[in-house]
Motif scaffolding. Structure first.
Motif, PDB file in Angstrom:
ATOM      1  N   VAL A   1      19.403   2.649  -4.753  1.00  0.00           N
ATOM      2  CA  VAL A   1      18.877   4.000  -4.584  1.00  0.00           C
ATOM      3  C   VAL A   1      18.955   4.654  -5.953  1.00  0.00           C
ATOM      4  O   VAL A   1      19.936   4.488  -6.682  1.00  0.00           O
ATOM      5  CB  VAL A   1      19.632   4.777  -3.486  1.00  0.00           C
TER       6      VAL A   1
ATOM      7  N   VAL B   1      10.949  -2.975   1.569  1.00  0.00           N
ATOM      8  CA  VAL B   1      10.925  -1.597   2.082  1.00  0.00           C
ATOM      9  C   VAL B   1      11.438  -1.497   3.513  1.00  0.00           C
ATOM     10  O   VAL B   1      11.746  -0.416   3.987  1.00  0.00           O
ATOM     11  CB  VAL B   1       9.487  -1.018   1.989  1.00  0.00           C
TER      12      VAL B   1
ATOM     13  N   VAL C   1       5.898   3.071  -3.464  1.00  0.00           N
ATOM     14  CA  VAL C   1       6.783   2.194  -4.243  1.00  0.00           C
ATOM     15  C   VAL C   1       6.189   0.787  -4.309  1.00  0.00           C
ATOM     16  O   VAL C   1       6.177   0.150  -5.377  1.00  0.00           O
ATOM     17  CB  VAL C   1       8.209   2.149  -3.640  1.00  0.00           C
TER      18      VAL C   1
ATOM     19  N   ALA D   1       0.823  -1.205   0.000  1.00  0.00           N
ATOM     20  CA  ALA D   1       0.000   0.000   0.000  1.00  0.00           C
ATOM     21  C   ALA D   1       0.857   1.254   0.000  1.00  0.00           C
ATOM     22  O   ALA D   1       0.340   2.364  -0.043  1.00  0.00           O
ATOM     23  CB  ALA D   1      -0.933   0.007   1.208  1.00  0.00           C
TER      24      ALA D   1
ATOM     25  N   ALA E   1      13.249  -5.251   9.572  1.00  0.00           N
ATOM     26  CA  ALA E   1      12.035  -5.841  10.143  1.00  0.00           C
ATOM     27  C   ALA E   1      11.670  -7.151   9.458  1.00  0.00           C
ATOM     28  O   ALA E   1      11.126  -8.065  10.089  1.00  0.00           O
ATOM     29  CB  ALA E   1      10.879  -4.856  10.025  1.00  0.00           C
TER      30      ALA E   1
HETATM   31  N1  LIG Z   1      16.012   3.492  -2.777  1.00  0.00           N
HETATM   32  C1  LIG Z   1      15.322   4.356  -3.488  1.00  0.00           C
HETATM   33  O1  LIG Z   1      15.721   4.803  -4.549  1.00  0.00           O
HETATM   34  C2  LIG Z   1      13.999   4.769  -2.957  1.00  0.00           C
HETATM   35  C3  LIG Z   1      13.025   5.235  -3.835  1.00  0.00           C
HETATM   36  C4  LIG Z   1      11.768   5.544  -3.334  1.00  0.00           C
HETATM   37  C5  LIG Z   1      11.522   5.448  -1.966  1.00  0.00           C
HETATM   38  N2  LIG Z   1      12.511   5.036  -1.154  1.00  0.00           N
HETATM   39  C6  LIG Z   1      12.254   4.899   0.289  1.00  0.00           C
HETATM   40  O2  LIG Z   1      11.316   3.850   0.396  1.00  0.00           O
HETATM   41  C7  LIG Z   1      10.495   4.065   1.522  1.00  0.00           C
HETATM   42  C8  LIG Z   1       9.047   3.976   1.117  1.00  0.00           C
HETATM   43  O3  LIG Z   1       8.721   5.004   0.198  1.00  0.00           O
HETATM   44  P1  LIG Z   1       7.228   5.195  -0.291  1.00  0.00           P
HETATM   45  O4  LIG Z   1       7.156   6.421  -1.098  1.00  0.00           O
HETATM   46  O5  LIG Z   1       6.722   3.907  -0.846  1.00  0.00           O
HETATM   47  O6  LIG Z   1       6.535   5.459   1.138  1.00  0.00           O
HETATM   48  P2  LIG Z   1       5.064   5.174   1.653  1.00  0.00           P
HETATM   49  O7  LIG Z   1       4.082   5.459   0.583  1.00  0.00           O
HETATM   50  O8  LIG Z   1       4.945   5.871   2.952  1.00  0.00           O
HETATM   51  O9  LIG Z   1       5.053   3.600   1.889  1.00  0.00           O
HETATM   52  C9  LIG Z   1       5.776   2.945   2.864  1.00  0.00           C
HETATM   53  C10 LIG Z   1       5.047   1.618   3.118  1.00  0.00           C
HETATM   54  O10 LIG Z   1       5.902   0.735   3.791  1.00  0.00           O
HETATM   55  C11 LIG Z   1       5.072  -0.038   4.657  1.00  0.00           C
HETATM   56  N3  LIG Z   1       5.890  -0.669   5.687  1.00  0.00           N
HETATM   57  C12 LIG Z   1       6.573  -0.089   6.687  1.00  0.00           C
HETATM   58  N4  LIG Z   1       7.178  -1.033   7.445  1.00  0.00           N
HETATM   59  C13 LIG Z   1       6.870  -2.221   6.888  1.00  0.00           C
HETATM   60  C14 LIG Z   1       7.196  -3.576   7.203  1.00  0.00           C
HETATM   61  N5  LIG Z   1       7.939  -3.888   8.257  1.00  0.00           N
HETATM   62  N6  LIG Z   1       6.732  -4.551   6.386  1.00  0.00           N
HETATM   63  C15 LIG Z   1       5.961  -4.250   5.322  1.00  0.00           C
HETATM   64  N7  LIG Z   1       5.603  -3.002   4.987  1.00  0.00           N
HETATM   65  C16 LIG Z   1       6.065  -2.000   5.762  1.00  0.00           C
HETATM   66  C17 LIG Z   1       4.069   0.980   5.173  1.00  0.00           C
HETATM   67  O11 LIG Z   1       2.865   0.411   5.625  1.00  0.00           O
HETATM   68  P3  LIG Z   1       2.668  -0.238   7.088  1.00  0.00           P
HETATM   69  O12 LIG Z   1       3.622   0.453   8.024  1.00  0.00           O
HETATM   70  O13 LIG Z   1       1.244  -0.030   7.413  1.00  0.00           O
HETATM   71  O14 LIG Z   1       3.013  -1.649   6.868  1.00  0.00           O
HETATM   72  C18 LIG Z   1       3.788   1.791   3.945  1.00  0.00           C
HETATM   73  O15 LIG Z   1       2.693   1.267   3.206  1.00  0.00           O
HETATM   74  C19 LIG Z   1      10.913   5.428   2.106  1.00  0.00           C
HETATM   75  O16 LIG Z   1      11.848   5.218   3.135  1.00  0.00           O
HETATM   76  C20 LIG Z   1      11.587   6.086   0.926  1.00  0.00           C
HETATM   77  O17 LIG Z   1      12.509   7.080   1.319  1.00  0.00           O
HETATM   78  C21 LIG Z   1      13.732   4.682  -1.610  1.00  0.00           C
END
Ligand SMILES: NC(=O)c1ccc[n+]([C@@H]2O[C@H](COP(=O)([O-])OP(=O)(O)OC[C@H]3O[C@@H](n4cnc5c(N)ncnc54)[C@H](OP(=O)(O)O)[C@@H]3O)[C@@H](O)[C@H]2O)c1
Length: 339
Positions: free
Chosen positions: A275, A227, A165, A162, A231
């Protein structure tokens, strides 16, 4: 033009709405009248000063956006004026992000957006979809490019489906033919991951998620798009098939990662960390081409009905948009700018 800028890094209050002269595109650049700017976690992390060092005295934030090219610099085909485009990495190594009425980017970072795709789609795909593409194309036996059929016969585990990414991982993997399992933390997010196209959703916070995933994929999953590696590492290794891949794009929650070397030797695990900023020109160009093809196939829709609710702010409330992303908003945070 109206633009959001910050001079010092810090909390959302460093963002100010100001008037600036219209920027002029240089050689190889285009100027885009921005309709919608997309906000990603990296935007607030960069603004806060916690990650990338600030390189310019004044910065307009945001990597992603969509709009219409209104001027081109020397060496760019004049016929691109008037073209609808989506932008990626607009503020990477440049001070001219998309949180402004006009943004200037290298021409290749303005990708044609088909008429059928709205600006919301264009502003939502840059960081999430390009990241998802990389995550899905690094397996030992897997394809380097995505297209329908490329992932036929493979099982993908999208952690946190959800998330922005995670949503793109589900959509691109589905488009490419994979069986997609997604973990989520509750029923609302289960509905979103299902709406995005996940075949199976598993609540990672209750029951025995490893047994549930093994029930769906007895031979194990081929690839995990992760992600929260700290954990989820134990779960990932419990369900990974031999020679499977764990692609990690974040460690949300910040739990430390401890590797059992022998366990991973026996599994022949492949870990790929990624990244977008340093993914390299080849992988980036491949991702842009494939994501553009998926957009043409209408495979990356957004909105609650497609698993990614849109949360909108006007330009003068960009600070609130950052607060929403930082606070873990469920869905895609967008800033409305142009007509
Ligand atoms: N490496 C890269 O190039 C890159 C690119 C884009 C984003 N990112 C990073 O990726 C992360 C997510 O970005 P986003 O835009 O997708 O954020 P987002 O829309 O806030 O989504 C993060 C999701 O991760 C889930 N999550 C957190 N802990 C979890 C776990 N232990 N197991 C399963 N799901 C978990 C959250 O839901 P629940 O907590 O309810 O499970 C939430 O749905 C951020 O830290 C961002 O900085 C990195």
């Amino acid at each position: 033009m109206r633009a959001i800028i910050y001079r010092d890094t810090g909390g959302p209050d460093v963002l100010q709405l100001v008037e600036r002269d219209l920027p002029t595109p240089g050689p190889g650049e285009v100027r885009v009248r921005v309709a919608v700017s997309g906000v990603n976690p990296t935007d607030w992390k960069t603004r806060s000063g916690a990650t990338n060092p600030k390189q310019f005295p004044e910065v307009t934030p945001h990597l992603d956006g969509a709009g219409v090219i209104d001027a081109v610099g020397p060496e760019v085909d004049q016929s691109r004026v008037g073209q609808r485009v989506w932008l990626y990495l607009a503020a990477a190594g440049r001070p001219t992000g998309t949180a402004a009425e006009f943004s200037v980017v290298p021409a290749e970072q303005a990708v044609p957006l088909p008429d059928e795709a709205g600006f919301d789609v264009g502003a939502a795909i840059g960081v999430p979809a390009l990241t998802a593409h990389r995550a899905l194309t690094v397996a030992e036996d897997g394809p380097r490019r995505l297209r329908p059929g490329a992932l036929d016969g493979t099982v993908v585990l999208a952690a946190g489906g959800a998330g922005a990414v995670g949503h793109a991982v589900i959509q691109l993997a589905r488009w490419a033919g994979a069986t997609v399992i997604s973990t989520i933390s509750g029923p609302d997010k289960a509905r979103l991951a299902t709406a995005a196209g996940a075949h199976h959703v598993i609540n990672y916070r209750e029951g025995d998620p490893a047994a549930e995933i093994r029930g769906i994929a007895p031979d194990g999953v081929d690839l995990v798009a992760e992600v929260a590696l700290g954990a989820n590492l134990a779960l990932d290794l419990a369900v990974l098939r031999t020679r499977g891949t764990i692609s990690t794009y974040a460690n949300d929650g910040g739990r430390p990662v401890e590797l059992d070397v022998r366990q991973n030797m026996v599994l022949n695990t492949r870990f790929q960390f990624l990244v977008l900023y340093t993914v390299g020109p080849q992988a980036l160009a491949a991702a842009v081409e494939d994501v553009a093809a998926a957009v043409r196939d209408n495979a990356l829709p957004v909105g609650a009905e497609h698993g990614l609710p849109l949360i909108r702010f006007p330009l003068d409330r960009t600070a609130d948009a950052h607060r929403a992303v930082e606070g873990g908003a469920v869905g895609k945070v967008l800033v409305d700018i142009g007509p």
